[in-house]
Design an enzyme around this catalytic site. Structure first.
Site, PDB file in Angstrom:
ATOM      1  N   LYS A 163     131.637 -27.267 -22.684  1.00 15.63           N
ATOM      2  CA  LYS A 163     131.984 -28.589 -23.224  1.00 15.63           C
ATOM      3  C   LYS A 163     132.717 -28.495 -24.554  1.00 15.63           C
ATOM      4  CE  LYS A 163     127.752 -30.122 -23.201  1.00 15.63           C
ATOM      5  NZ  LYS A 163     127.079 -28.975 -22.591  1.00 15.63           N
ATOM      6  N   ARG A 212     122.574 -39.069 -25.058  1.00 14.02           N
ATOM      7  CA  ARG A 212     121.706 -38.101 -24.376  1.00 14.02           C
ATOM      8  C   ARG A 212     120.567 -38.768 -23.618  1.00 14.02           C
ATOM      9  NH1 ARG A 212     121.986 -32.500 -26.061  1.00 14.02           N
ATOM     10  NH2 ARG A 212     123.341 -32.302 -27.856  1.00 14.02           N
ATOM     11  N   ARG A 225     125.986 -15.992 -17.925  1.00 13.00           N
ATOM     12  CA  ARG A 225     127.002 -16.075 -18.992  1.00 13.00           C
ATOM     13  C   ARG A 225     126.346 -16.189 -20.366  1.00 13.00           C
ATOM     14  NH1 ARG A 225     131.137 -21.037 -17.830  1.00 13.00           N
ATOM     15  NH2 ARG A 225     132.056 -20.281 -15.930  1.00 13.00           N
ATOM     16  N   ARG A 248     122.698 -14.196 -30.698  1.00  7.51           N
ATOM     17  CA  ARG A 248     122.133 -15.549 -30.814  1.00  7.51           C
ATOM     18  C   ARG A 248     120.742 -15.574 -30.211  1.00  7.51           C
ATOM     19  NH1 ARG A 248     126.011 -20.654 -29.632  1.00  7.51           N
ATOM     20  NH2 ARG A 248     123.962 -21.488 -29.145  1.00  7.51           N
ATOM     21  N   ARG A 266     116.478 -25.267 -21.753  1.00 11.25           N
ATOM     22  CA  ARG A 266     117.547 -26.193 -22.117  1.00 11.25           C
ATOM     23  C   ARG A 266     118.154 -26.839 -20.867  1.00 11.25           C
ATOM     24  NH1 ARG A 266     120.805 -22.133 -25.505  1.00 11.25           N
ATOM     25  NH2 ARG A 266     122.559 -23.499 -25.110  1.00 11.25           N
TER      26      ARG A 266
END
Length: 195
Positions: A21, A96, A131, A141, A152
């Site tokens: 995104k 959201r 990915r 990260r 998530r």
């Protein structure tokens, strides 16, 4: 039926974590000459400028709590009122929740506006997990481990997928194959928008 010029677009981009995104938002923003507006950026800008809303949001964030919808909605309302968003915008990360959909409807209708389209990046979830895990290993990260990524994705399914149904009923959703190359995805989005 007359189409507004490509520069007068009011868009949302949605899709699961890792769908690309942010990358596509930047490219579409540049192609259409409209600002890409992410709620994360709005929060950071308000906090760093110590606006009244920023101070309020920071008080929640410092306690590790979610910033309430009304604070987020007010920040978005204020951001969409800025001059650069007059000819259009691309929202990323908002709304959201169904309550935020109603709030955005109100913000836009108060200004005599409506959304033109919702860009939905569709991806293969297992490939996206792979990915993101690979990205996490390369970048270090800590939030890109498989357990966190799957959580998530669950949150996205619970909270965001119901919004897609609402926008689908309004005929706004443009489904895009997010598994293709970055350039192909951008071209498909621009084609779907008639840009």
């Amino acid at each position: 039926m007359t189409h507004a010029p490509a520069s007068a677009r009011r868009l949302l981009i949605v899709g699961p974590p890792g769908a690309g995104k942010g990358t596509q938002a930047a490219r579409i923003s540049e192609a259409l000459g409209i600002p890409a507006i992410s709620t994360g950026d709005i929060f950071r800008a308000n906090v760093s400028q110590e606006t009244e809303l920023g101070v309020l949001a920071k008080s929640y964030m410092d306690r590790g709590e979610y910033v309430p919808d009304e604070v987020t909605n007010d920040m978005v309302r204020s951001r969409l009122a800025e001059d650069d968003a007059r000819e259009g915008f691309l929202l990323d990360g908002y709304p959201r929740t169904l309550d935020q959909v109603s709030a955005l409807d109100g913000i836009l209708s108060d200004a005599g506006l409506a959304l033109d389209a919702v860009i939905l990046l569709e991806v293969d979830v297992e490939e996206v997990v792979g990915r993101l895990v690979a990205r996490g290993e390369q970048s270090g990260r800590s939030d890109d481990n498989e357990e966190t990524i799957r959580r998530r994705l669950e949150v996205y399914a619970e909270q965001t997928e119901p919004l897609i149904a609402v926008y689908d009923e309004r005929g706004l959703v443009r489904r895009i194959d997010g598994m293709r190359s970055i350039d192909e995805v951008t071209a498909e989005i621009l084609g779907a928008l008639g840009a």
